[in-house]
Design a protein around this motif. Structure first.
Motif, PDB file in Angstrom:
ATOM      1  N   GLN A   1     -12.619   3.118   4.807  1.00 46.05           N
ATOM      2  CA  GLN A   1     -12.830   2.256   5.707  1.00 46.05           C
ATOM      3  C   GLN A   1     -11.951   3.327   7.128  1.00 46.05           C
ATOM      4  O   GLN A   1     -12.045   2.748   8.108  1.00 46.05           O
ATOM      5  CB  GLN A   1     -11.274   1.165   6.202  1.00 46.05           C
ATOM      6  N   ASP A   2     -11.239   3.966   6.902  1.00 43.40           N
ATOM      7  CA  ASP A   2     -10.178   5.031   7.819  1.00 43.40           C
ATOM      8  C   ASP A   2     -11.142   6.270   8.134  1.00 43.40           C
ATOM      9  O   ASP A   2     -11.340   6.265   9.552  1.00 43.40           O
ATOM     10  CB  ASP A   2      -8.972   6.175   7.396  1.00 43.40           C
TER      11      ASP A   2
ATOM     12  N   PHE B   1       0.500  -1.218  -0.179  1.00 46.18           N
ATOM     13  CA  PHE B   1      -0.259  -0.212   0.208  1.00 46.18           C
ATOM     14  C   PHE B   1       0.748   1.378   0.331  1.00 46.18           C
ATOM     15  O   PHE B   1       0.716   2.306  -0.826  1.00 46.18           O
ATOM     16  CB  PHE B   1      -1.494  -0.257   1.176  1.00 46.18           C
ATOM     17  N   ILE B   2       1.664   1.445   0.939  1.00 47.43           N
ATOM     18  CA  ILE B   2       2.552   2.502   1.256  1.00 47.43           C
ATOM     19  C   ILE B   2       3.413   2.653   0.225  1.00 47.43           C
ATOM     20  O   ILE B   2       3.770   3.440  -0.921  1.00 47.43           O
ATOM     21  CB  ILE B   2       3.223   2.500   2.241  1.00 47.43           C
TER      22      ILE B   2
ATOM     23  N   PRO C   1      -6.195   2.181  -7.616  1.00 47.38           N
ATOM     24  CA  PRO C   1      -7.092   3.250  -6.921  1.00 47.38           C
ATOM     25  C   PRO C   1      -8.568   2.923  -6.244  1.00 47.38           C
ATOM     26  O   PRO C   1      -8.499   2.785  -5.209  1.00 47.38           O
ATOM     27  CB  PRO C   1      -8.011   3.878  -8.001  1.00 47.38           C
ATOM     28  N   THR C   2      -8.900   1.901  -6.750  1.00 47.80           N
ATOM     29  CA  THR C   2      -9.749   1.488  -6.162  1.00 47.80           C
ATOM     30  C   THR C   2      -9.367   0.434  -4.252  1.00 47.80           C
ATOM     31  O   THR C   2      -9.863   0.682  -3.542  1.00 47.80           O
ATOM     32  CB  THR C   2     -10.138  -0.419  -6.559  1.00 47.80           C
ATOM     33  N   SER C   3      -8.120  -0.194  -4.385  1.00 46.16           N
ATOM     34  CA  SER C   3      -7.365  -0.509  -3.217  1.00 46.16           C
ATOM     35  C   SER C   3      -7.059   0.794  -2.153  1.00 46.16           C
ATOM     36  O   SER C   3      -7.895   0.826  -0.864  1.00 46.16           O
ATOM     37  CB  SER C   3      -6.347  -1.315  -3.052  1.00 46.16           C
TER      38      SER C   3
ATOM     39  N   LYS D   1      -1.741  -3.115   5.036  1.00 46.24           N
ATOM     40  CA  LYS D   1      -1.341  -4.082   4.668  1.00 46.24           C
ATOM     41  C   LYS D   1      -2.863  -4.824   3.581  1.00 46.24           C
ATOM     42  O   LYS D   1      -3.123  -5.563   3.134  1.00 46.24           O
ATOM     43  CB  LYS D   1      -0.685  -5.674   5.324  1.00 46.24           C
ATOM     44  N   SER D   2      -3.772  -4.655   5.012  1.00 45.59           N
ATOM     45  CA  SER D   2      -4.949  -5.288   4.828  1.00 45.59           C
ATOM     46  C   SER D   2      -5.746  -5.003   3.140  1.00 45.59           C
ATOM     47  O   SER D   2      -6.509  -5.221   2.425  1.00 45.59           O
ATOM     48  CB  SER D   2      -6.384  -5.442   5.574  1.00 45.59           C
ATOM     49  N   ALA D   3      -5.206  -3.587   2.842  1.00 45.58           N
ATOM     50  CA  ALA D   3      -5.404  -2.739   1.666  1.00 45.58           C
ATOM     51  C   ALA D   3      -5.501  -3.322   0.593  1.00 45.58           C
ATOM     52  O   ALA D   3      -6.251  -3.521  -0.748  1.00 45.58           O
ATOM     53  CB  ALA D   3      -5.025  -1.423   2.250  1.00 45.58           C
ATOM     54  N   THR D   4      -4.582  -4.440   0.185  1.00 41.08           N
ATOM     55  CA  THR D   4      -3.478  -4.770  -0.754  1.00 41.08           C
ATOM     56  C   THR D   4      -3.525  -5.819  -0.795  1.00 41.08           C
ATOM     57  O   THR D   4      -3.402  -7.161  -1.526  1.00 41.08           O
ATOM     58  CB  THR D   4      -2.123  -4.186  -1.180  1.00 41.08           C
ATOM     59  N   GLY D   5      -4.336  -6.907   0.497  1.00 45.54           N
ATOM     60  CA  GLY D   5      -4.163  -8.066   0.355  1.00 45.54           C
ATOM     61  C   GLY D   5      -3.471  -9.034   0.917  1.00 45.54           C
ATOM     62  O   GLY D   5      -3.112 -10.132   0.521  1.00 45.54           O
TER      63      GLY D   5
END
Length: 223
Positions: free
Chosen positions: A44-45, A24-25, A35-37, A199-203
């Protein structure tokens, strides 16, 4: 910043470094993040910031110390302003309709346990990692050799460390009221949970924090 907060940061900096290396970073750094991630993470933030504001209210209600009560109320209002601004930016009309993933849900449940089951001062410790990690990542991005890209605004918007400075200053003045090992456990758990959220944002595979959350003492001190 107090030496106490300095030490907690030093002992958990390897977790922050892990956060910088998340997909993600790195995707923000290189302009390659889907962009979807990004949008899914930021939605969620928003839910997280509203939850934090709610828990600051809980802490203010529980606190017997007037200074702590006032500080928690001020933080609550600050987080509410931030959350409402984010809703405006992302066109969110009903933040309660945001569905959060399991990783953020686990993080929020941990914060709930700290806010409701421990001395209220420990919740201030719990909120330092989030407020400190984001500007640290933003500054690290700024000093990298990565070329500017469509996510360049993220670093600019997250550069300020005023929130962490206020939390650290408040905690520093009351360090004698805290158990250092318990504080470090709370700090480490929340730092790990922050990185897990990225991490969860990109699986990506997240780190297991159950061994840390299981160590959380309940009613460690009087509210």
């Amino acid at each position: 910043m107090s030496s106490f907060c300095d030490e907690m940061w030093v002992q958990c900096k390897h977790i922050a470094e892990e956060g910088y290396q998340t997909a993600f970073i790195q995707g923000i750094c290189k302009g390659t993040l889907d962009p979807t991630s990004y949008s899914g993470f930021m939605n969620q933030d928003i839910a997280y910031v509203f939850k934090a504001a709610e828990l600051f209210d809980t802490v203010a209600t529980r606190a017997k110390d007037e200074d702590l009560k006032m500080f928690a109320r001020n933080r609550q209002q600050s987080f509410l302003r931030c959350a409402n601004e984010m809703c405006e930016k992302f066109f969110i009309q009903d933040p309660s309709a945001i569905r959060v993933g399991e990783t953020l849900e686990e993080y929020c449940q941990y914060l709930h346990r700290v806010a409701n089951g421990m001395d209220p001062l420990y919740f201030m410790v719990a909120m330092i990692p989030c407020s400190k990690l984001w500007p640290w990542l933003a500054r690290k991005m700024q000093h990298s050799e990565v070329n500017p890209n469509l996510y360049g605004f993220w670093a600019k918007e997250n550069m300020s460390d005023s929130c962490s400075a206020k939390l650290e200053s408040f905690v520093a003045e009351r360090v004698s009221e805290l158990d250092e090992q318990t504080s470090l456990l709370v700090y480490q758990t929340c730092m790990t949970a922050e990185v897990n959220f990225f991490k969860s944002a990109t699986g990506e595979e997240i780190s297991d924090i159950s061994n840390l959350t299981a160590k959380l003492p309940v009613r460690l001190a009087s509210a």
